[in-house]
Design an enzyme around this catalytic site. Structure first.
Site, PDB file in Angstrom:
ATOM      1  N   ARG A   1      -2.441  -2.642 -18.155  1.00 25.99           N
ATOM      2  CA  ARG A   1      -3.683  -1.876 -18.053  1.00 25.99           C
ATOM      3  C   ARG A   1      -3.503  -0.805 -16.989  1.00 25.99           C
ATOM      4  O   ARG A   1      -3.309  -1.122 -15.819  1.00 25.99           O
ATOM      5  CB  ARG A   1      -4.853  -2.783 -17.658  1.00 25.99           C
ATOM      6  CG  ARG A   1      -5.041  -3.997 -18.530  1.00 25.99           C
ATOM      7  CD  ARG A   1      -6.424  -4.580 -18.383  1.00 25.99           C
ATOM      8  NE  ARG A   1      -7.349  -3.748 -19.116  1.00 25.99           N
ATOM      9  CZ  ARG A   1      -7.485  -3.784 -20.448  1.00 25.99           C
ATOM     10  NH1 ARG A   1      -6.770  -4.607 -21.180  1.00 25.99           N
ATOM     11  NH2 ARG A   1      -8.342  -2.990 -21.035  1.00 25.99           N
TER      12      ARG A   1
ATOM     13  N   GLU B   1      -0.501   4.903  -0.475  1.00 19.97           N
ATOM     14  CA  GLU B   1      -1.273   6.128  -0.708  1.00 19.97           C
ATOM     15  C   GLU B   1      -0.385   7.349  -0.564  1.00 19.97           C
ATOM     16  O   GLU B   1       0.433   7.432   0.348  1.00 19.97           O
ATOM     17  CB  GLU B   1      -2.429   6.212   0.298  1.00 19.97           C
ATOM     18  CG  GLU B   1      -3.544   5.225  -0.022  1.00 19.97           C
ATOM     19  CD  GLU B   1      -4.678   5.270   0.986  1.00 19.97           C
ATOM     20  OE1 GLU B   1      -4.541   5.924   2.027  1.00 19.97           O
ATOM     21  OE2 GLU B   1      -5.708   4.634   0.707  1.00 19.97           O
TER      22      GLU B   1
ATOM     23  N   LYS C   1      -2.946   0.442 -24.746  1.00 20.20           N
ATOM     24  CA  LYS C   1      -3.398   0.331 -26.138  1.00 20.20           C
ATOM     25  C   LYS C   1      -2.160   0.368 -27.043  1.00 20.20           C
ATOM     26  O   LYS C   1      -1.312  -0.500 -26.911  1.00 20.20           O
ATOM     27  CB  LYS C   1      -4.447   1.401 -26.421  1.00 20.20           C
ATOM     28  CG  LYS C   1      -5.678   1.197 -25.512  1.00 20.20           C
ATOM     29  CD  LYS C   1      -6.772   2.222 -25.675  1.00 20.20           C
ATOM     30  CE  LYS C   1      -7.858   1.995 -24.654  1.00 20.20           C
ATOM     31  NZ  LYS C   1      -8.904   3.030 -24.700  1.00 20.20           N
TER      32      LYS C   1
ATOM     33  N   THR D   1      -4.471   6.023 -21.635  1.00 18.40           N
ATOM     34  CA  THR D   1      -4.307   4.692 -21.083  1.00 18.40           C
ATOM     35  C   THR D   1      -2.887   4.256 -21.419  1.00 18.40           C
ATOM     36  O   THR D   1      -2.229   4.845 -22.278  1.00 18.40           O
ATOM     37  CB  THR D   1      -5.295   3.679 -21.708  1.00 18.40           C
ATOM     38  OG1 THR D   1      -5.146   3.741 -23.119  1.00 18.40           O
ATOM     39  CG2 THR D   1      -6.729   3.996 -21.331  1.00 18.40           C
TER      40      THR D   1
ATOM     41  N   ASP E   1      -7.081  13.524 -25.032  1.00 16.56           N
ATOM     42  CA  ASP E   1      -7.164  12.139 -24.562  1.00 16.56           C
ATOM     43  C   ASP E   1      -6.552  11.266 -25.656  1.00 16.56           C
ATOM     44  O   ASP E   1      -7.189  10.973 -26.666  1.00 16.56           O
ATOM     45  CB  ASP E   1      -8.632  11.777 -24.302  1.00 16.56           C
ATOM     46  CG  ASP E   1      -8.800  10.347 -23.801  1.00 16.56           C
ATOM     47  OD1 ASP E   1      -7.831   9.561 -23.886  1.00 16.56           O
ATOM     48  OD2 ASP E   1      -9.911  10.015 -23.341  1.00 16.56           O
TER      49      ASP E   1
ATOM     50  N   TYR F   1       0.844  -1.196   0.000  1.00 21.12           N
ATOM     51  CA  TYR F   1       0.000   0.000   0.000  1.00 21.12           C
ATOM     52  C   TYR F   1       0.875   1.241   0.000  1.00 21.12           C
ATOM     53  O   TYR F   1       1.849   1.310   0.731  1.00 21.12           O
ATOM     54  CB  TYR F   1      -0.887   0.013   1.264  1.00 21.12           C
ATOM     55  CG  TYR F   1      -2.343  -0.065   0.886  1.00 21.12           C
ATOM     56  CD1 TYR F   1      -2.965   1.014   0.258  1.00 21.12           C
ATOM     57  CD2 TYR F   1      -3.082  -1.218   1.112  1.00 21.12           C
ATOM     58  CE1 TYR F   1      -4.284   0.930  -0.135  1.00 21.12           C
ATOM     59  CE2 TYR F   1      -4.403  -1.289   0.718  1.00 21.12           C
ATOM     60  CZ  TYR F   1      -5.004  -0.222   0.093  1.00 21.12           C
ATOM     61  OH  TYR F   1      -6.304  -0.300  -0.303  1.00 21.12           O
TER      62      TYR F   1
HETATM   63  C1  LIG Z   1      -9.862   3.387 -23.840  1.00 24.66           C
HETATM   64  C2  LIG Z   1     -10.205   4.819 -23.678  1.00 24.66           C
HETATM   65  C3  LIG Z   1     -10.502   5.385 -22.430  1.00 24.66           C
HETATM   66  C4  LIG Z   1     -10.790   4.576 -21.190  1.00 24.66           C
HETATM   67  O1  LIG Z   1      -9.949   3.653 -20.798  1.00 24.66           O
HETATM   68  P1  LIG Z   1     -10.347   2.475 -19.789  1.00 24.66           P
HETATM   69  O2  LIG Z   1      -9.003   2.036 -19.340  1.00 24.66           O
HETATM   70  O3  LIG Z   1     -11.103   1.484 -20.594  1.00 24.66           O
HETATM   71  O4  LIG Z   1     -11.160   3.067 -18.682  1.00 24.66           O
HETATM   72  C5  LIG Z   1     -10.676   6.751 -22.351  1.00 24.66           C
HETATM   73  N1  LIG Z   1     -10.581   7.525 -23.432  1.00 24.66           N
HETATM   74  C6  LIG Z   1     -10.331   7.021 -24.659  1.00 24.66           C
HETATM   75  C7  LIG Z   1     -10.231   7.938 -25.813  1.00 24.66           C
HETATM   76  C8  LIG Z   1     -10.141   5.649 -24.819  1.00 24.66           C
HETATM   77  O5  LIG Z   1      -9.914   5.164 -26.038  1.00 24.66           O
END
Ligand SMILES: *Cc1c(COP(=O)(O)O)cnc(C)c1O
Length: 425
Positions: A240, A61, A234, A231, A205, A59
């Site tokens: 993740r 925090e 991807k 994220t 994003d 932990y």
């Molecule tokens: C995948 C994605 C997210 C969210 O990601 P999670 O890990 O699934 O919560 C947010 N914004 C965009 C543009 C995404 O492609």
């Protein structure tokens, strides 16, 4: 189960054969299929190794040097390493690597920048945005007054006159750019000019394209957007997780929003794996990987167009293709299910101005990050386009048996492209 497929599953098989069997079967599935889900990838063995460590026991925090539990000597170093690598790979002043995933990362941005009821703007979900950009069913759509822009019907691209007009009319405090089904370059500079005009904070994003940005295959939002969320799992090819990056000005409010605003203890095993993924992303090999992702997507797009598929915007600039199956006389959902049976994994998706329902839309979303990790190149993409076409034709004509033949051919083809974390024993 088969004899176990890695040291991990062999050990796990003794402790918990049921879970080990399922993980092994998932490994085989990931190995035997052509995985074209645009938000997915295969992480390296090093990233898998870091993820599966005893860092999960701890932990912590707070932030390095300011924790609420003792025993952080090494966790602090790990998190500082991840932060330093994020800053270096993306060229940002500040990075927070603690968000549990992309959605909580975006929620932290709202918490740092706006109050409930404030106006925000993002791309609409059916046009390619994300739930967390203020879509109605998301908390972000319920708690904020969200306004949405889209793409034009004829070009499939963002109409910046529309974005500017909406921004002037509604004066959003936050503007999100980026999304989940955008096959074209995100023009951060144009969004930045509009955000500046209406005094909004621009949030880029880059969840889908972070690996392309890191590898120089997509323009960077840094210098245009004050806040960048992503994220890590991807195209960036990490575990993740997620990161929030920003100018110095936003560092404190964003850190406070993540902890204690939204989260408790960070997932330290994930933090370590993010650090490892960022080390990989800083190499020349990764730049080659990023440009190969785009080359493969362009080759696959060409192969599909040659076989009569309609692509939103006519093609792609990145890792992602959005195909409209209207001209093929098949819905997106039956096509995606048939393709899965044929060993080609992707997802059904709305296309802009989709006349069909979101749960049975007209489109397929296709991405090349995972197949590129396996080492597939442009010439392989023509075979993939051929199989996609054959499977879509088979389901349209009711010749479902044909799908199993394709699955066999796909399995044979995939045998030449090993994946980290699973192999036939
Ligand atoms: C995948 C994605 C997210 C969210 O990601 P999670 O890990 O699934 O919560 C947010 N914004 C965009 C543009 C995404 O492609």
């Amino acid at each position: 189960m088969s004899a176990g497929t890695s040291d991990l599953t062999r050990r796990l098989a003794e402790a918990d054969p049921e879970v080990a069997r399922l993980i092994d079967a998932e490994g085989r599935r990931q190995h035997d299929k052509i995985r074209l889900i645009a938000s997915e990838n295969y992480v390296s063995q090093a990233v898998l190794d870091a993820t599966g460590t005893l860092l999960t026991n701890k932990y912590s925090e707070g932030y390095a040097g300011r924790r609420y539990y003792e025993g952080q000597q090494l966790i602090d170093e790990i998190e500082e390493l991840a932060v330093a690598r994020a800053k270096s790979v993306f060229g940002v002043a500040h990075a927070n690597v603690q968000p549990y995933s992309g959605s909580p990362a975006n929620l932290a941005v709202y918490l740092a920048c706006v109050k409930p009821g404030d106006t925000v703007m993002g791309m609409s979900l059916p046009m390619g945005g994300h739930l967390t950009h203020g879509w109605s069913v998301s908390a972000t759509g319920k708690w904020f007054n969200a306004v949405h822009y889209g793409v034009t019907k004829d070009t499939g691209r963002v109409d910046f006159d529309e974005v500017a007009e909406l921004a002037r009319k509604h004066r959003p405090k936050l503007i999100f750019c980026g999304g989940t089904a955008i096959p074209r370059t995100v023009e951060f500079d144009k969004f930045a000019a509009i955000a500046a005009e209406v005094d909004a904070v621009l949030v880029a994003d880059i969840a889908h394209i972070a690996g392309l940005v890191a590898g120089g295959a997509h323009p960077t939002p840094v210098g245009h957007a004050s806040i960048v969320t992503t994220t890590t799992h991807k195209t960036l090819r990490g575990p993740r997780g997620a990161m929030i990056m920003s100018t110095e000005e936003w560092a404190k409010p964003l850190d406070k929003a993540v902890f204690p605003g939204l989260q408790g203890g960070p997932h330290n095993h994930t933090t370590a794996a993010i650090a490892t993924a960022l080390k990989e992303a800083s190499t020349p090999d990764f730049a080659t990987y990023a440009s190969q992702i785009v080359a493969n997507a362009k080759a696959l797009a060409t192969g599909l167009v040659e076989r009569g598929f309609d692509l939103v915007s006519g093609g792609t600039d990145n890792h992602l293709i959005l195909a409209d199956l209207t001209s093929k006389d098949v819905g997106g959902k039956p096509a995606a299910k048939a393709l899965d049976r044929a060993g080609i994994e992707l997802n059904f998706n709305t296309v802009p101005y989709d006349p069909r329902k979101p749960f049975d839309p007209s489109g397929l979303r296709i991405g090349t990050a995972a197949v590129t990790t396996r080492g597939m190149t442009e010439s392989d993409m023509d075979s993939v386009a051929q199989w996609i076409d054959e499977a879509v034709t088979a389901v349209r004509d009711g010749k479902e048996d044909r799908l199993d033949d394709i699955a066999g051919a796909v399995r044979d083809f995939c045998a030449a492209y090993p994946i980290p974390g699973w192999s036939e024993q």
